[in-house]
Design a protein around this motif. Structure first.
Motif, PDB file in Angstrom:
ATOM      1  N   LEU A 401     -59.534  -4.831  20.562  1.00  0.00           N
ATOM      2  CA  LEU A 401     -58.116  -4.790  20.916  1.00  0.00           C
ATOM      3  C   LEU A 401     -57.561  -3.393  20.689  1.00  0.00           C
ATOM      4  O   LEU A 401     -57.767  -2.796  19.634  1.00  0.00           O
ATOM      5  CB  LEU A 401     -57.346  -5.797  20.057  1.00  0.00           C
ATOM      6  N   GLU A 402     -56.841  -2.881  21.694  1.00  0.00           N
ATOM      7  CA  GLU A 402     -56.123  -1.617  21.577  1.00  0.00           C
ATOM      8  C   GLU A 402     -54.651  -1.878  21.856  1.00  0.00           C
ATOM      9  O   GLU A 402     -54.305  -2.578  22.822  1.00  0.00           O
ATOM     10  CB  GLU A 402     -56.662  -0.581  22.563  1.00  0.00           C
ATOM     11  N   LEU A 403     -53.765  -1.323  21.032  1.00  0.00           N
ATOM     12  CA  LEU A 403     -52.324  -1.528  21.158  1.00  0.00           C
ATOM     13  C   LEU A 403     -51.642  -0.214  21.519  1.00  0.00           C
ATOM     14  O   LEU A 403     -51.964   0.833  20.956  1.00  0.00           O
ATOM     15  CB  LEU A 403     -51.750  -2.061  19.843  1.00  0.00           C
ATOM     16  N   TYR A 404     -50.684  -0.283  22.455  1.00  0.00           N
ATOM     17  CA  TYR A 404     -49.980   0.918  22.910  1.00  0.00           C
ATOM     18  C   TYR A 404     -48.473   0.671  22.985  1.00  0.00           C
ATOM     19  O   TYR A 404     -47.837   0.907  24.024  1.00  0.00           O
ATOM     20  CB  TYR A 404     -50.473   1.332  24.297  1.00  0.00           C
ATOM     21  N   PRO A 405     -47.837   0.174  21.927  1.00  0.00           N
ATOM     22  CA  PRO A 405     -46.395  -0.080  22.005  1.00  0.00           C
ATOM     23  C   PRO A 405     -45.615   1.221  22.138  1.00  0.00           C
ATOM     24  O   PRO A 405     -46.004   2.259  21.593  1.00  0.00           O
ATOM     25  CB  PRO A 405     -46.099  -0.785  20.679  1.00  0.00           C
ATOM     26  N   LYS A 406     -44.514   1.159  22.868  1.00  0.00           N
ATOM     27  CA  LYS A 406     -43.641   2.323  23.029  1.00  0.00           C
ATOM     28  C   LYS A 406     -42.194   1.865  22.927  1.00  0.00           C
ATOM     29  O   LYS A 406     -41.878   0.681  23.098  1.00  0.00           O
ATOM     30  CB  LYS A 406     -43.876   2.999  24.386  1.00  0.00           C
ATOM     31  N   ARG A 407     -41.326   2.812  22.710  1.00  0.00           N
ATOM     32  CA  ARG A 407     -39.901   2.513  22.701  1.00  0.00           C
ATOM     33  C   ARG A 407     -39.128   3.758  23.106  1.00  0.00           C
ATOM     34  O   ARG A 407     -39.687   4.857  23.203  1.00  0.00           O
ATOM     35  CB  ARG A 407     -39.455   2.041  21.315  1.00  0.00           C
ATOM     36  N   GLY A 408     -37.861   3.579  23.360  1.00  0.00           N
ATOM     37  CA  GLY A 408     -36.985   4.695  23.668  1.00  0.00           C
ATOM     38  C   GLY A 408     -37.344   5.414  24.958  1.00  0.00           C
ATOM     39  O   GLY A 408     -37.765   4.804  25.945  1.00  0.00           O
ATOM     40  N   ALA A 409     -37.198   6.740  24.930  1.00  0.00           N
ATOM     41  CA  ALA A 409     -37.391   7.539  26.137  1.00  0.00           C
ATOM     42  C   ALA A 409     -38.821   7.463  26.648  1.00  0.00           C
ATOM     43  O   ALA A 409     -39.049   7.440  27.864  1.00  0.00           O
ATOM     44  CB  ALA A 409     -37.001   8.992  25.869  1.00  0.00           C
ATOM     45  N   SER A 410     -39.805   7.428  25.738  1.00  0.00           N
ATOM     46  CA  SER A 410     -41.192   7.373  26.195  1.00  0.00           C
ATOM     47  C   SER A 410     -41.495   6.068  26.918  1.00  0.00           C
ATOM     48  O   SER A 410     -42.250   6.043  27.893  1.00  0.00           O
ATOM     49  CB  SER A 410     -42.151   7.559  25.015  1.00  0.00           C
ATOM     50  N   LEU A 411     -40.881   4.956  26.469  1.00  0.00           N
ATOM     51  CA  LEU A 411     -41.053   3.673  27.158  1.00  0.00           C
ATOM     52  C   LEU A 411     -40.424   3.725  28.544  1.00  0.00           C
ATOM     53  O   LEU A 411     -41.035   3.309  29.533  1.00  0.00           O
ATOM     54  CB  LEU A 411     -40.432   2.558  26.324  1.00  0.00           C
ATOM     55  N   GLN A 412     -39.206   4.237  28.632  1.00  0.00           N
ATOM     56  CA  GLN A 412     -38.538   4.303  29.929  1.00  0.00           C
ATOM     57  C   GLN A 412     -39.277   5.228  30.894  1.00  0.00           C
ATOM     58  O   GLN A 412     -39.360   4.954  32.093  1.00  0.00           O
ATOM     59  CB  GLN A 412     -37.082   4.772  29.743  1.00  0.00           C
ATOM     60  N   ARG A 413     -39.825   6.326  30.362  1.00  0.00           N
ATOM     61  CA  ARG A 413     -40.572   7.245  31.221  1.00  0.00           C
ATOM     62  C   ARG A 413     -41.834   6.561  31.747  1.00  0.00           C
ATOM     63  O   ARG A 413     -42.201   6.728  32.911  1.00  0.00           O
ATOM     64  CB  ARG A 413     -40.922   8.515  30.448  1.00  0.00           C
ATOM     65  N   GLU A 414     -42.520   5.780  30.893  1.00  0.00           N
ATOM     66  CA  GLU A 414     -43.722   5.091  31.350  1.00  0.00           C
ATOM     67  C   GLU A 414     -43.395   4.070  32.441  1.00  0.00           C
ATOM     68  O   GLU A 414     -44.131   3.931  33.414  1.00  0.00           O
ATOM     69  CB  GLU A 414     -44.415   4.399  30.178  1.00  0.00           C
ATOM     70  N   ILE A 415     -42.278   3.349  32.277  1.00  0.00           N
ATOM     71  CA  ILE A 415     -41.868   2.390  33.303  1.00  0.00           C
ATOM     72  C   ILE A 415     -41.627   3.112  34.627  1.00  0.00           C
ATOM     73  O   ILE A 415     -42.056   2.661  35.696  1.00  0.00           O
ATOM     74  CB  ILE A 415     -40.604   1.628  32.868  1.00  0.00           C
ATOM     75  N   LYS A 416     -40.959   4.260  34.562  1.00  0.00           N
ATOM     76  CA  LYS A 416     -40.663   5.000  35.795  1.00  0.00           C
ATOM     77  C   LYS A 416     -41.922   5.578  36.408  1.00  0.00           C
ATOM     78  O   LYS A 416     -42.148   5.468  37.615  1.00  0.00           O
ATOM     79  CB  LYS A 416     -39.661   6.124  35.509  1.00  0.00           C
ATOM     80  N   TRP A 417     -42.767   6.189  35.579  1.00  0.00           N
ATOM     81  CA  TRP A 417     -43.923   6.901  36.106  1.00  0.00           C
ATOM     82  C   TRP A 417     -45.049   5.961  36.528  1.00  0.00           C
ATOM     83  O   TRP A 417     -45.803   6.269  37.443  1.00  0.00           O
ATOM     84  CB  TRP A 417     -44.443   7.878  35.064  1.00  0.00           C
ATOM     85  N   LEU A 418     -45.185   4.824  35.834  1.00  0.00           N
ATOM     86  CA  LEU A 418     -46.298   3.913  36.132  1.00  0.00           C
ATOM     87  C   LEU A 418     -45.851   2.623  36.799  1.00  0.00           C
ATOM     88  O   LEU A 418     -46.686   1.852  37.279  1.00  0.00           O
ATOM     89  CB  LEU A 418     -47.060   3.574  34.846  1.00  0.00           C
ATOM     90  N   GLY A 419     -44.550   2.351  36.787  1.00  0.00           N
ATOM     91  CA  GLY A 419     -44.064   1.099  37.346  1.00  0.00           C
ATOM     92  C   GLY A 419     -44.200  -0.066  36.387  1.00  0.00           C
ATOM     93  O   GLY A 419     -43.758  -1.178  36.682  1.00  0.00           O
ATOM     94  N   LEU A 426     -57.499  -5.715  25.812  1.00  0.00           N
ATOM     95  CA  LEU A 426     -58.494  -6.448  25.053  1.00  0.00           C
ATOM     96  C   LEU A 426     -59.786  -6.525  25.859  1.00  0.00           C
ATOM     97  O   LEU A 426     -59.791  -7.041  26.984  1.00  0.00           O
ATOM     98  CB  LEU A 426     -58.010  -7.868  24.750  1.00  0.00           C
ATOM     99  N   ASN A 427     -60.880  -6.006  25.310  1.00  0.00           N
ATOM    100  CA  ASN A 427     -62.208  -6.154  25.913  1.00  0.00           C
ATOM    101  C   ASN A 427     -62.943  -7.274  25.186  1.00  0.00           C
ATOM    102  O   ASN A 427     -62.970  -7.304  23.954  1.00  0.00           O
ATOM    103  CB  ASN A 427     -63.006  -4.853  25.790  1.00  0.00           C
ATOM    104  N   MET A 428     -63.589  -8.173  25.984  1.00  0.00           N
ATOM    105  CA  MET A 428     -64.210  -9.332  25.360  1.00  0.00           C
ATOM    106  C   MET A 428     -65.254  -9.938  26.296  1.00  0.00           C
ATOM    107  O   MET A 428     -65.047  -9.983  27.507  1.00  0.00           O
ATOM    108  CB  MET A 428     -63.133 -10.370  25.047  1.00  0.00           C
ATOM    109  N   PRO A 429     -66.380 -10.417  25.734  1.00  0.00           N
ATOM    110  CA  PRO A 429     -67.378 -11.120  26.543  1.00  0.00           C
ATOM    111  C   PRO A 429     -67.272 -12.632  26.384  1.00  0.00           C
ATOM    112  O   PRO A 429     -66.620 -13.139  25.468  1.00  0.00           O
ATOM    113  CB  PRO A 429     -68.697 -10.610  25.954  1.00  0.00           C
ATOM    114  N   GLY A 430     -67.944 -13.367  27.291  1.00  0.00           N
ATOM    115  CA  GLY A 430     -68.040 -14.816  27.193  1.00  0.00           C
ATOM    116  C   GLY A 430     -69.353 -15.291  27.776  1.00  0.00           C
ATOM    117  O   GLY A 430     -70.016 -14.558  28.523  1.00  0.00           O
TER     118      GLY A 430
END
Length: 453
Positions: A401-419, A426-430
């Motif tokens: 598991l990798e977590l990438y939480p953001k907030r504030g200006a960096s969150l808004q920029r990611e929404i704009k730049w990446l949609g 999470l990578n996992m086998p079955g």
């Protein structure tokens, strides 16, 4: 060249495979001394794996670069100079390393190729790598070598005028000539959509300029490339399923690692998961291999990993989305689980010019890289607690598991730049696809996260 599956790729999976146990390294004879490997711009996917190889006693890693997506490491972007970085690595490590390795798309793969060339070590041809990474130059070459795989495209500047925007055909897909993680890649349905998408605040303009400047610095020493990275590509809108083809080129031969389905959030172009093995019949499998071989030969890529993304339209027509001349590190463990190929061990062997390790019988019938996103300007709805993480390690010990939480200006920029905002992976086998889905939904229930299956 002949595109070849590694041994065991099509072997049947053991019915008794379970998710328990430690991920062991492939049995390789211990050398007289550890191989000295320079790793450039290693990030999250490398971070947990490289120490395991170091502990084996076979490798000693020297790591340099920064993480583009984590503060304060990414602050170094503001003054990063590609050639100064390459010169420093060459001066510091001449005669002191045996190999150069990178799985990083933005700066690492190119820097590794340049350093390896200067030190006389195995590596990709920097000019071929630059052509593949430069989306306009890549489209021009693709149109020459395989026109049926090439979407209609056109080059535009970042500061497009309303008049020029109106003359384009809509709907269209726009993306930067050089970017990573689909930054600023977006569908636009009208000229107004395009103009609004390309409206940036001064600080955003500065960040964009710094992101593309190292690529421009490299282009200046390769006169065959005349279009700077300060442009965007607009393409015809493509619809259909997307398939990821991963492999490597070694000794003049092209080898397949595996194929994965790229599954999107409904109604978007945002990845929800990469699922392996891909659901392709024999005919489509052969067509994808043939197209891959044509592209790699046409681009002159003769060393190292590759990652190709294809569209398969409803009528069966194939189009190449992009070619990435590096290891898709997010899928490295997936190839190990499902195809029995330790991609890091393989990559080190190629970089060291050593015999390649043999593939092993696959341990699982399915694996995926699951991506959680928000589209409404929010971040992770609930961060997993320490108890949650202990539960994950106990119940699904191979899950990563990798977590990438953001907030504030960096969150808004990611929404704009990446949609969207990618807040967890999470990578996992079955044992099979059904078992994999059950385990994924257990994680969603435990963490209180939405399921995108």
């Amino acid at each position: 060249m002949h595109l070849k599956n590694p041994p065991h790729v099509n072997a049947r999976f053991a019915e008794t495979a379970t998710l328990g146990g430690h991920i062991g390294l492939r049995p390789v004879a211990l050398p007289a001394r550890p191989a000295r490997v320079l790793v450039l711009f290693g990030a999250d996917w490398d971070g947990r794996l490289l120490p395991r190889y170091a502990r084996s006693g076979r490798y000693r890693f020297h790591e340099h670069g920064f993480d583009l997506f984590r503060f304060p490491s990414n602050a170094r972007l503001m003054w990063f100079d590609l050639w100064r970085f390459v010169d420093r690595m060459v001066e510091r490590y001449r005669g002191r390393i045996d190999a150069v390795f990178s799985s990083n798309e933005q700066f690492g793969a190119l820097a590794a190729a340049l350093v390896a060339q200067r030190l006389g070590l195995p590596g990709a041809d920097p000019a071929c790598l630059l052509r593949a990474q430069h989306k306009y130059e890549a489209r021009v070459r693709l149109r020459e070598i395989a026109p049926e795989l090439c979407p209609d495209f056109e080059l535009i500047p970042y500061t497009i005028t309303p008049e020029d925007a109106r003359r384009l055909r809509y709907p269209l897909f726009v993306k930067p000539v050089k970017a990573t993680f689909s930054v600023l890649a977006r569908r636009c349905d009208t000229p107004a959509d395009l103009i609004e998408h390309l409206r940036f605040h001064p600080w955003e303009k500065h960040i964009i300029s710094r992101l593309i400047e190292p690529h421009n610095q490299a282009l200046k020493r390769f006169p065959q490339f005349r279009v700077s990275s300060r442009h965007l590509l607009v393409e015809e809108l493509l619809e259909g399923r997307q398939i990821n083809v991963d492999g490597y080129v070694h000794g003049g031969r092209i080898h397949l690692l595996g194929m994965a389905d790229e599954l999107m959030y409904p109604g978007t172009m945002a990845f929800a998961r990469f699922a392996s093995p891909a659901t392709v019949d024999a005919a489509l499998h052969a067509r994808l291999l043939g197209a891959t071989e044509r592209v790699l030969r046409g681009f002159g890529l003769v060393h190292g990993f590759f990652n190709l993304e294809f569209f398969v339209a409803a009528d069966g027509c194939l189009k190449l989305i992009e070619i990435n001349p590096r290891l898709a590190a997010q899928l490295a463990q997936v190839h190990d689980w499902v195809h029995g190929v330790d991609t890091y061990e393989l990559g080190f062997a190629m970089a060291l010019n050593r015999p390649l390790p043999a593939a092993q019988p696959p341990r699982f019938g399915a694996a995926a890289s699951f991506v959680w996103r928000s589209f409404d300007g929010t971040s992770c709805p609930r961060m997993p607690s320490r108890d949650d993480l202990h539960w994950l390690a106990r119940e699904l010990p191979l899950a990563r598991l990798e977590l990438y939480p953001k907030r504030g200006a960096s969150l808004q920029r990611e929404i704009k730049w990446l949609g969207s905002h990618r807040w967890a992976v999470l990578n996992m086998p079955g044992r099979d696809e059904a078992d994999l889905r059950t385990r994924y939904e257990r994680v969603c229930a435990r963490f209180g996260w939405p399921s995108s299956y």
